[in-house]
Write a protein that holds these residues in place. Structure first.
Motif, PDB file in Angstrom:
ATOM      1  N   VAL A 181       0.692  -1.185  -0.097  1.00  0.00           N
ATOM      2  CA  VAL A 181      -0.054   0.072  -0.128  1.00  0.00           C
ATOM      3  C   VAL A 181       0.844   1.344  -0.012  1.00  0.00           C
ATOM      4  O   VAL A 181       0.611   2.237  -0.551  1.00  0.00           O
ATOM      5  CB  VAL A 181      -0.876   0.024   1.342  1.00  0.00           C
ATOM      6  CG1 VAL A 181      -1.918  -1.189   1.270  1.00  0.00           C
ATOM      7  CG2 VAL A 181      -0.459   0.268   2.440  1.00  0.00           C
ATOM      8  N   LEU A 182       2.201   1.107   0.380  1.00  0.00           N
ATOM      9  CA  LEU A 182       3.081   2.477   0.589  1.00  0.00           C
ATOM     10  C   LEU A 182       3.439   2.733  -0.926  1.00  0.00           C
ATOM     11  O   LEU A 182       3.630   3.884  -1.231  1.00  0.00           O
ATOM     12  CB  LEU A 182       4.104   1.925   1.276  1.00  0.00           C
ATOM     13  CG  LEU A 182       3.832   1.608   2.878  1.00  0.00           C
ATOM     14  CD1 LEU A 182       5.221   1.092   3.393  1.00  0.00           C
ATOM     15  CD2 LEU A 182       3.442   2.859   3.593  1.00  0.00           C
ATOM     16  N   THR A 183       3.612   1.922  -1.715  1.00  0.00           N
ATOM     17  CA  THR A 183       4.102   2.311  -3.145  1.00  0.00           C
ATOM     18  C   THR A 183       2.905   2.283  -4.262  1.00  0.00           C
ATOM     19  O   THR A 183       3.298   2.695  -5.255  1.00  0.00           O
ATOM     20  CB  THR A 183       5.366   1.119  -3.608  1.00  0.00           C
ATOM     21  OG1 THR A 183       4.716  -0.108  -3.342  1.00  0.00           O
ATOM     22  CG2 THR A 183       6.439   1.298  -2.746  1.00  0.00           C
ATOM     23  N   ALA A 184       1.732   1.700  -3.669  1.00  0.00           N
ATOM     24  CA  ALA A 184       0.658   1.473  -4.817  1.00  0.00           C
ATOM     25  C   ALA A 184       0.192   2.854  -5.064  1.00  0.00           C
ATOM     26  O   ALA A 184       0.222   3.670  -4.245  1.00  0.00           O
ATOM     27  CB  ALA A 184      -0.322   0.665  -4.175  1.00  0.00           C
ATOM     28  N   HIS A 185      -0.155   2.959  -6.559  1.00  0.00           N
ATOM     29  CA  HIS A 185      -1.077   3.989  -6.828  1.00  0.00           C
ATOM     30  C   HIS A 185      -2.567   3.894  -6.698  1.00  0.00           C
ATOM     31  O   HIS A 185      -3.108   2.833  -7.098  1.00  0.00           O
ATOM     32  CB  HIS A 185      -0.681   4.544  -8.459  1.00  0.00           C
ATOM     33  CG  HIS A 185      -1.500   5.816  -8.935  1.00  0.00           C
ATOM     34  ND1 HIS A 185      -1.239   6.906  -8.703  1.00  0.00           N
ATOM     35  CD2 HIS A 185      -2.728   5.559  -9.744  1.00  0.00           C
ATOM     36  CE1 HIS A 185      -2.281   7.481  -9.299  1.00  0.00           C
ATOM     37  NE2 HIS A 185      -3.094   7.027  -9.904  1.00  0.00           N
ATOM     38  N   ASN A 186      -3.066   4.706  -5.751  1.00  0.00           N
ATOM     39  CA  ASN A 186      -4.458   4.597  -5.422  1.00  0.00           C
ATOM     40  C   ASN A 186      -5.550   5.145  -6.252  1.00  0.00           C
ATOM     41  O   ASN A 186      -5.602   6.457  -6.469  1.00  0.00           O
ATOM     42  CB  ASN A 186      -4.705   4.711  -3.924  1.00  0.00           C
ATOM     43  CG  ASN A 186      -5.901   4.572  -3.510  1.00  0.00           C
ATOM     44  OD1 ASN A 186      -7.168   4.776  -3.783  1.00  0.00           O
ATOM     45  ND2 ASN A 186      -5.858   3.686  -2.246  1.00  0.00           N
ATOM     46  N   PHE A 187      -6.156   4.282  -7.059  1.00  0.00           N
ATOM     47  CA  PHE A 187      -7.174   4.901  -8.078  1.00  0.00           C
ATOM     48  C   PHE A 187      -8.113   5.774  -7.589  1.00  0.00           C
ATOM     49  O   PHE A 187      -8.906   6.301  -8.075  1.00  0.00           O
ATOM     50  CB  PHE A 187      -7.750   3.533  -8.983  1.00  0.00           C
ATOM     51  CG  PHE A 187      -6.402   3.063  -9.887  1.00  0.00           C
ATOM     52  CD1 PHE A 187      -5.750   3.754 -10.659  1.00  0.00           C
ATOM     53  CD2 PHE A 187      -6.269   1.624  -9.704  1.00  0.00           C
ATOM     54  CE1 PHE A 187      -4.750   3.157 -11.495  1.00  0.00           C
ATOM     55  CE2 PHE A 187      -5.291   1.035 -10.243  1.00  0.00           C
ATOM     56  CZ  PHE A 187      -4.460   1.870 -11.428  1.00  0.00           C
ATOM     57  N   VAL A 188      -8.834   5.240  -6.389  1.00  0.00           N
ATOM     58  CA  VAL A 188      -9.853   5.812  -5.510  1.00  0.00           C
ATOM     59  C   VAL A 188      -9.624   7.124  -5.126  1.00  0.00           C
ATOM     60  O   VAL A 188     -10.349   7.990  -5.274  1.00  0.00           O
ATOM     61  CB  VAL A 188     -10.552   4.909  -4.389  1.00  0.00           C
ATOM     62  CG1 VAL A 188     -11.610   5.688  -3.810  1.00  0.00           C
ATOM     63  CG2 VAL A 188     -10.955   3.412  -4.800  1.00  0.00           C
TER      64      VAL A 188
END
Lengths: 215, 293
Positions: A181-188
């Motif tokens: 979750v630290l490196t993810a791109h959050n689409f929401v």
């Protein structure tokens, strides 16, 4: 997956509320060629009770508020990643503070993974320090199927005009590992920021990932 | 725990070649092993290893495209200097369907084959540890993530490697399920075309002049897409004979852009033959003259 054109996702959604409630079998209803909603179209209406017993009618928010629908199964490891890392709660807290209405929806059928009675849902929500506006209970899967929710966490964003503007994954790291979750791109987050800034969505659709919804 | 097991394994002397299997990490529903096809490594040559997954009854793991839910099994190699690993050769999958969704994966067991290349310069008589970190999602009604650190030790010999008879069957069965490219091998002379056709994608497969498709081929054929968002995973596929050809109609995915998809890639499986063809063809718009009924 990233699709930049504001193309149309035709969800297999039954538009008529009355029809759905009179249909003997929601699966059968979905398979019929009923009118379908799409990204860029009015979000289909529903009424569901929350875990505190209050009823929520989506259309009573439409046209006023931005609404997020989050498909929730506390025992799915993909959902677990978001909650144990506090990522989901932070998103909920941050955007409900900006006036967004955030509905977590549990569509697990009784006896299936992720189904809990309202009192248990409230207990878990308290433990997890959830910040959703409400947790809606959809044990018959009617609303899940109407939105064609395939996974937990499948995510939907509806803009102030009541138009479905985002459907898909929470982020671009399909995994069960907390650190992602630290490196993810959050689409929401991206979708909500676009809607709040009154901008067209950069990413209106992605493939959702996770556990199947336990209808 | 896994790291500790790996550490222990590295301390232990290498097992004799006949037992050249990797450490198997006990998890609740999947047992994973790294197995080598041959008993030794020859410098400068390619050899094949398998990540062999055994699922408990009712459980499955996922194919390269997991479908509507789930997660593809992933590998992270830890190889000595100079070694290289090719991409996994995935055996064709099974379909796991519910009324609301479908996913693609493996029940019972699956051997994910990977070709490794050894460097030219390796001292004769030394031994080599090949290691891989495997991550998977195991599902029945519910899903649990699993992982294992697997390792296999192989001696370096300049003589021609002998294949390990204990694992011959596993490799043979996996190879049978690995799709063969259209137009090559047993599918030499076969051809395929794909069309957009009224909200569906139609795949037409024509065998070579010396081959024929049987009714059994047509009854038990199934297409598994490599890419998501082109065909609907959860909708039935309809196959029929059309002259010497097979036509397979598949519903479009509800993802945006599916109706404008330009390429169809995936695996066409003839279940009763236990054979699969790898398909990668452009999806054409139907011509005005030719009506696709």
């Amino acid at each position: 997956m990233k699709i930049d054109t504001p193309a149309v996702r035709s969800l297999a959604i039954v538009a008529g509320l009355l029809f759905v409630f009179s249909a003997p079998n929601p699966v059968a209803a979905r398979k019929l060629n009923q009118p379908v909603a799409t990204i860029g179209s009015l979000a289909p209406d529903f009424t569901l009770p929350d875990s505190l017993g209050q009823k929520h009618k989506l259309s009573s928010y439409l046209g006023k508020k931005i609404v997020v629908l989050e498909w929730l199964n506390y025992d799915c490891p993909f959902v677990g990643k978001q909650y144990r890392s506090k990522n989901m709660q932070k998103l909920q807290e941050q955007y409900t503070a900006k006036g967004v209405v955030w509905f977590s929806i549990i569509s697990s059928a009784p006896g299936k993974q992720g189904y809990y009675k309202a009192i248990e849902v409230n207990k878990i929500n308290q433990e997890r320090e959830g910040h959703a506006t409400a947790i809606l209970l959809d044990p018959k899967g009617i609303v899940g199927r109407r939105y064609d929710a395939k996974t937990t966490p499948d995510m939907f964003v509806i803009n102030q005009k009541g138009t479905l503007v985002y459907a898909g994954a929470i982020d671009d790291k399909p995994s069960t590992e907390l650190e992602d979750v630290l490196t993810a791109h959050n689409f929401v987050r991206e979708a909500l920021d676009d809607v709040l800034a009154d901008q067209p969505l950069k990413t209106p659709y992605t493939k959702s990932y996770g556990c199947s919804v336990k209808y | 725990m896994d790291a500790y097991l790996l550490f222990l394994a590295l301390l232990l002397p290498g097992p004799p070649p006949a037992y050249a299997a990797g450490i198997s990490a006990p998890t609740s529903h999947v047992q994973a092993e790294l197995i080598a096809e041959q008993e030794s490594i020859k410098p400068g040559e390619i050899f094949t290893v398998a990540i062999y997954l055994r699922m408990k009854e009712g459980w499955h793991t996922y194919w390269r495209n997991p479908g509507d839910s789930g997660l593809s099994t992933s590998l992270q190699w830890r190889l000595p200097a100079g070694f290289k690993a090719a991409d996994v050769d995935w055996p064709y999958p099974d379909r796991f369907a519910t009324p609301d969704s479908a996913s693609y994966g493996y029940r019972d067991d699956a051997a994910l084959l990977s070709k490794l290349s050894a460097p030219v310069q390796l001292p004769q008589g030394s031994s080599v540890d090949v290691s891989v970190k495997v991550k998977w999602l195991e599902c029945r009604e519910i899903c649990v993530p699993g992982h294992a650190e697997l390792s296999v030790r192989l001696p370096v010999l300049t003589s021609q490697p002998r294949s390990d008879p204990a694992v011959t069957r596993i490799f043979a069965q996996a190879r049978q399920r690995i799709p063969q490219a259209l137009g090559t091998g047993i599918f030499k002379g076969w051809s395929a075309q794909a069309f957009h056709n009224r909200g569906k994608i139609r795949l037409r497969l024509t065998p070579s002049p010396t081959n024929e498709l049987s009714q059994a081929d047509i009854v038990a054929v199934e297409f598994f897409p490599y890419d998501d968002g082109i065909i609907a995973n959860d909708q039935p596929q309809h196959a029929k004979a059309d002259g010497r050809s097979l036509v397979l109609d598949m519903a479009l995915s509800r993802a945006p852009g599916a109706d404008k998809a330009l390429k169809l890639s995936g695996v066409l499986v003839f279940k009763h033959r236990n054979q699969a063809i790898e398909i990668s063809v452009p999806i054409k718009e139907p011509s005005m003259r030719r009506k696709l009924a």
